[in-house]
Design a protein around this motif. Structure first.
Motif, PDB file in Angstrom:
ATOM      1  N   ASP A 298       0.815  -1.223   0.000  1.00 58.80           N
ATOM      2  CA  ASP A 298       0.000   0.000   0.000  1.00 58.80           C
ATOM      3  C   ASP A 298       0.847   1.271   0.000  1.00 58.80           C
ATOM      4  N   LEU A 299       1.992   1.254   0.690  1.00 60.62           N
ATOM      5  CA  LEU A 299       2.817   2.457   0.760  1.00 60.62           C
ATOM      6  C   LEU A 299       3.572   2.718  -0.543  1.00 60.62           C
ATOM      7  N   THR A 300       3.773   1.656  -1.335  1.00 64.44           N
ATOM      8  CA  THR A 300       4.347   1.863  -2.666  1.00 64.44           C
ATOM      9  C   THR A 300       3.304   2.493  -3.584  1.00 64.44           C
ATOM     10  N   ALA A 301       2.096   1.966  -3.519  1.00 65.82           N
ATOM     11  CA  ALA A 301       1.027   2.454  -4.401  1.00 65.82           C
ATOM     12  C   ALA A 301       0.525   3.830  -3.993  1.00 65.82           C
ATOM     13  N   PHE A 302       0.603   4.170  -2.694  1.00 61.94           N
ATOM     14  CA  PHE A 302      -0.038   5.383  -2.186  1.00 61.94           C
ATOM     15  C   PHE A 302       0.333   6.660  -2.938  1.00 61.94           C
ATOM     16  N   PRO A 303       1.623   7.004  -3.098  1.00 63.62           N
ATOM     17  CA  PRO A 303       1.938   8.278  -3.771  1.00 63.62           C
ATOM     18  C   PRO A 303       1.432   8.320  -5.212  1.00 63.62           C
ATOM     19  N   ILE A 304       1.434   7.174  -5.873  1.00 67.75           N
ATOM     20  CA  ILE A 304       0.942   7.121  -7.255  1.00 67.75           C
ATOM     21  C   ILE A 304      -0.570   7.363  -7.273  1.00 67.75           C
ATOM     22  N   LEU A 305      -1.271   6.645  -6.403  1.00 68.86           N
ATOM     23  CA  LEU A 305      -2.735   6.760  -6.380  1.00 68.86           C
ATOM     24  C   LEU A 305      -3.182   8.145  -5.933  1.00 68.86           C
ATOM     25  N   ARG A 306      -2.455   8.746  -5.025  1.00 69.44           N
ATOM     26  CA  ARG A 306      -2.861  10.039  -4.487  1.00 69.44           C
ATOM     27  C   ARG A 306      -2.481  11.185  -5.429  1.00 69.44           C
ATOM     28  N   HIS A 307      -1.303  11.129  -6.061  1.00 64.21           N
ATOM     29  CA  HIS A 307      -0.780  12.316  -6.739  1.00 64.21           C
ATOM     30  C   HIS A 307      -0.544  12.188  -8.242  1.00 64.21           C
ATOM     31  N   SER A 308      -0.303  11.006  -8.743  1.00 65.82           N
ATOM     32  CA  SER A 308       0.100  10.894 -10.147  1.00 65.82           C
ATOM     33  C   SER A 308      -1.043  11.251 -11.093  1.00 65.82           C
ATOM     34  N   THR A 309      -0.711  12.026 -12.108  1.00 68.57           N
ATOM     35  CA  THR A 309      -1.692  12.372 -13.143  1.00 68.57           C
ATOM     36  C   THR A 309      -1.533  11.486 -14.372  1.00 68.57           C
ATOM     37  N   LYS A 310      -0.623  10.530 -14.296  1.00 65.38           N
ATOM     38  CA  LYS A 310      -0.322   9.697 -15.446  1.00 65.38           C
ATOM     39  C   LYS A 310      -1.050   8.355 -15.420  1.00 65.38           C
ATOM     40  N   VAL A 311      -1.656   8.017 -14.271  1.00 60.86           N
ATOM     41  CA  VAL A 311      -2.363   6.731 -14.187  1.00 60.86           C
ATOM     42  C   VAL A 311      -3.655   6.824 -14.990  1.00 60.86           C
ATOM     43  N   SER A 312      -3.953   5.811 -15.759  1.00 61.94           N
ATOM     44  CA  SER A 312      -5.170   5.835 -16.561  1.00 61.94           C
ATOM     45  C   SER A 312      -6.397   5.709 -15.668  1.00 61.94           C
ATOM     46  N   VAL A 313      -7.486   6.310 -16.093  1.00 62.08           N
ATOM     47  CA  VAL A 313      -8.741   6.249 -15.336  1.00 62.08           C
ATOM     48  C   VAL A 313      -9.210   4.804 -15.212  1.00 62.08           C
ATOM     49  N   ASP A 314      -9.051   4.025 -16.258  1.00 58.55           N
ATOM     50  CA  ASP A 314      -9.485   2.625 -16.203  1.00 58.55           C
ATOM     51  C   ASP A 314      -8.759   1.857 -15.107  1.00 58.55           C
ATOM     52  N   VAL A 315      -7.465   2.110 -14.972  1.00 61.23           N
ATOM     53  CA  VAL A 315      -6.690   1.435 -13.924  1.00 61.23           C
ATOM     54  C   VAL A 315      -7.189   1.868 -12.546  1.00 61.23           C
ATOM     55  N   LEU A 316      -7.433   3.156 -12.373  1.00 61.99           N
ATOM     56  CA  LEU A 316      -7.898   3.661 -11.079  1.00 61.99           C
ATOM     57  C   LEU A 316      -9.281   3.122 -10.733  1.00 61.99           C
ATOM     58  N   VAL A 317     -10.143   2.986 -11.713  1.00 61.24           N
ATOM     59  CA  VAL A 317     -11.479   2.424 -11.468  1.00 61.24           C
ATOM     60  C   VAL A 317     -11.359   0.979 -11.011  1.00 61.24           C
ATOM     61  N   GLU A 318     -10.506   0.217 -11.665  1.00 62.23           N
ATOM     62  CA  GLU A 318     -10.330  -1.183 -11.272  1.00 62.23           C
ATOM     63  C   GLU A 318      -9.766  -1.292  -9.862  1.00 62.23           C
ATOM     64  N   ILE A 319      -8.853  -0.393  -9.502  1.00 63.74           N
ATOM     65  CA  ILE A 319      -8.299  -0.402  -8.148  1.00 63.74           C
ATOM     66  C   ILE A 319      -9.372  -0.018  -7.140  1.00 63.74           C
ATOM     67  N   ALA A 320     -10.206   0.950  -7.478  1.00 63.97           N
ATOM     68  CA  ALA A 320     -11.294   1.345  -6.582  1.00 63.97           C
ATOM     69  C   ALA A 320     -12.254   0.191  -6.352  1.00 63.97           C
ATOM     70  N   LYS A 321     -12.478  -0.606  -7.374  1.00 61.30           N
ATOM     71  CA  LYS A 321     -13.422  -1.720  -7.249  1.00 61.30           C
ATOM     72  C   LYS A 321     -12.819  -2.917  -6.535  1.00 61.30           C
ATOM     73  N   GLY A 322     -11.566  -3.229  -6.835  1.00 60.07           N
ATOM     74  CA  GLY A 322     -11.008  -4.472  -6.316  1.00 60.07           C
ATOM     75  C   GLY A 322      -9.775  -4.344  -5.456  1.00 60.07           C
ATOM     76  N   GLY A 323      -9.300  -3.111  -5.230  1.00 60.88           N
ATOM     77  CA  GLY A 323      -8.100  -2.931  -4.429  1.00 60.88           C
ATOM     78  C   GLY A 323      -8.370  -2.915  -2.941  1.00 60.88           C
ATOM     79  N   SER A 324      -7.342  -2.606  -2.168  1.00 59.83           N
ATOM     80  CA  SER A 324      -7.469  -2.560  -0.713  1.00 59.83           C
ATOM     81  C   SER A 324      -8.171  -1.277  -0.295  1.00 59.83           C
ATOM     82  N   GLU A 325      -8.625  -1.233   0.947  1.00 57.84           N
ATOM     83  CA  GLU A 325      -9.276  -0.020   1.446  1.00 57.84           C
ATOM     84  C   GLU A 325      -8.265   1.116   1.570  1.00 57.84           C
ATOM     85  N   ALA A 326      -7.005   0.783   1.855  1.00 62.52           N
ATOM     86  CA  ALA A 326      -5.966   1.809   1.890  1.00 62.52           C
ATOM     87  C   ALA A 326      -5.819   2.460   0.514  1.00 62.52           C
TER      88      ALA A 326
END
Length: 363
Positions: free
Chosen positions: A65-93
């Motif tokens: 989670d701490l590796t993913a956190f800065p990317i999920l919180r701040h990166s503008t390069k992550v695709s929306v599709d990837v973020l949606v999948e993480i929101a649906k199936g990722g951890s609560e963190a």
């Protein structure tokens, strides 16, 4: 891998070949890289303008989670599709990290409203720069797992309309239950006014009388499972709902259910004393009897009829802006332990077959 990342981010102006080589190296080595190094790499690449998109997506999905956190919180390069999948199936963190992003496109918001826990949802509704529209609020209001903790906040945001208040009564905080009962009374009056007026002589419902006898006998014998089974059959409710009526804090729901079945005050008193008396003070039982006396049968019917689908969402609406429907939220009270009873429960209130089932229930 850490050394390669340091060299790559040490300057800008990489050509396509240099970027391709770095990406291939990262894909081959990242899984074998230590957690500590992956965290450093994520922090280096999150704001680096030439970071390969595919590597950013890979870090966003990191199991740490701490590796993913800065990317999920701040990166503008992550695709929306990837973020949606993480929101649906990722951890609560991961969902909490997403909830703090400065920009949340509608599909990500929709996925969070569908899956995030109460703490994460509170982060969203407390944001001053973010507004959840009517469809997203309705999505939240249908999630029984959120109402008990966030009912007050959702009510203040007008996210809990009359239908939601009534259908989610079983998990409403105490402060909202009176409001739900008042809404049911109003709805009952409206339905009565809309119904065609005709005089009729009420028939004796022998199946209902047998059901009353079964409920009273189970209560007197303190056969709690038998009582909730009969109650659920009489109301056409799944066992996952009827089993809740004898849980702590559900005295009002029990009274509403008994009122809907036409149980009179003396029998209701017996049920309350025998099944709730061990852990409920006399004054609390009196309050429940006061509710029984003042609640109309019509309002009780409005409430209990809405509990049939308690814990499940209504059919998903188009809320993600893409024409795709989001997955239905699975109710937290879903119960597969007694499928045969649930499958037939809706038929208990009519006909000879109903009476036979009641007799079997008390045999």
């Amino acid at each position: 891998m850490l050394s390669a990342a340091e060299l790559f981010t040490g300057r800008t102006g990489h050509n396509a070949e240099e970027t391709r080589v770095f990406l291939e190296l990262a894909k081959n080595l990242i899984s074998a890289t230590s957690v500590r190094d992956r965290r450093q790499i994520a922090n280096m690449l999150v704001t680096y303008p030439e970071a390969p998109d595919a590597l950013i997506d890979l870090l966003a999905n990191d199991k740490d989670d701490l590796t993913a956190f800065p990317i999920l919180r701040h990166s503008t390069k992550v695709s929306v599709d990837v973020l949606v999948e993480i929101a649906k199936g990722g951890s609560e963190a991961a969902r909490k990290a997403l909830a703090g992003r400065s920009h949340l496109p509608r599909p990500i918001l929709a996925a969070l409203c569908e899956t995030a826990d109460a703490q994460t949802i509170r982060l969203l509704i407390d944001r001053k720069d973010l507004t959840l529209d009517q469809h997203l609020n309705e999505r939240l209001s249908k999630r029984a797992d959120l109402i008990a903790e966030l009912g007050e906040e959702l009510s203040k945001r007008q996210a809990l309309n009359t239908e939601n208040l009534i259908s989610q009564f079983l998990v409403l905080p105490a402060s909202l239950r009176a409001k739900a009962i008042a809404a049911a009374e109003t709805m009952s009056v409206i339905r009565s006014a809309q119904a065609p007026a005709h005089a009729s002589i009420p028939a004796i419902d022998t199946a209902r009388l047998r059901l009353h006898g079964a409920l009273l006998k189970a209560a007197l014998l303190q056969k709690r499972n038998r009582f909730t089974d009969s109650l659920g059959q009489g109301l056409g409710l799944p066992s996952s709902v009827s089993d809740m009526f004898l849980q702590e804090g559900q005295g009002e729901a029990l009274v509403i259910a008994l009122k809907s079945l036409g149980l009179d005050r003396p029998r209701t008193t017996t049920v309350l004393v025998r099944l709730l008396g061990e852990h409920m003070a006399v004054e609390e039982i009196r309050k429940l009897l006061f509710l029984h006396r003042n609640l109309s049968t019509g309002a009780a019917n409005v409430l209990t009829s809405s509990w049939t689908l308690f814990g499940t969402s209504a059919n998903s609406a188009e809320i993600d802006g893409t024409g795709e429907k989001t997955p239905r939220h699975v109710g937290q009270f879903e119960d597969a332990s007694r499928p045969s009873r649930d499958a037939r429960s809706h038929r208990i209130s009519s006909g000879t077959t109903s009476a036979q089932r009641v007799r079997r229930g008390i045999g």
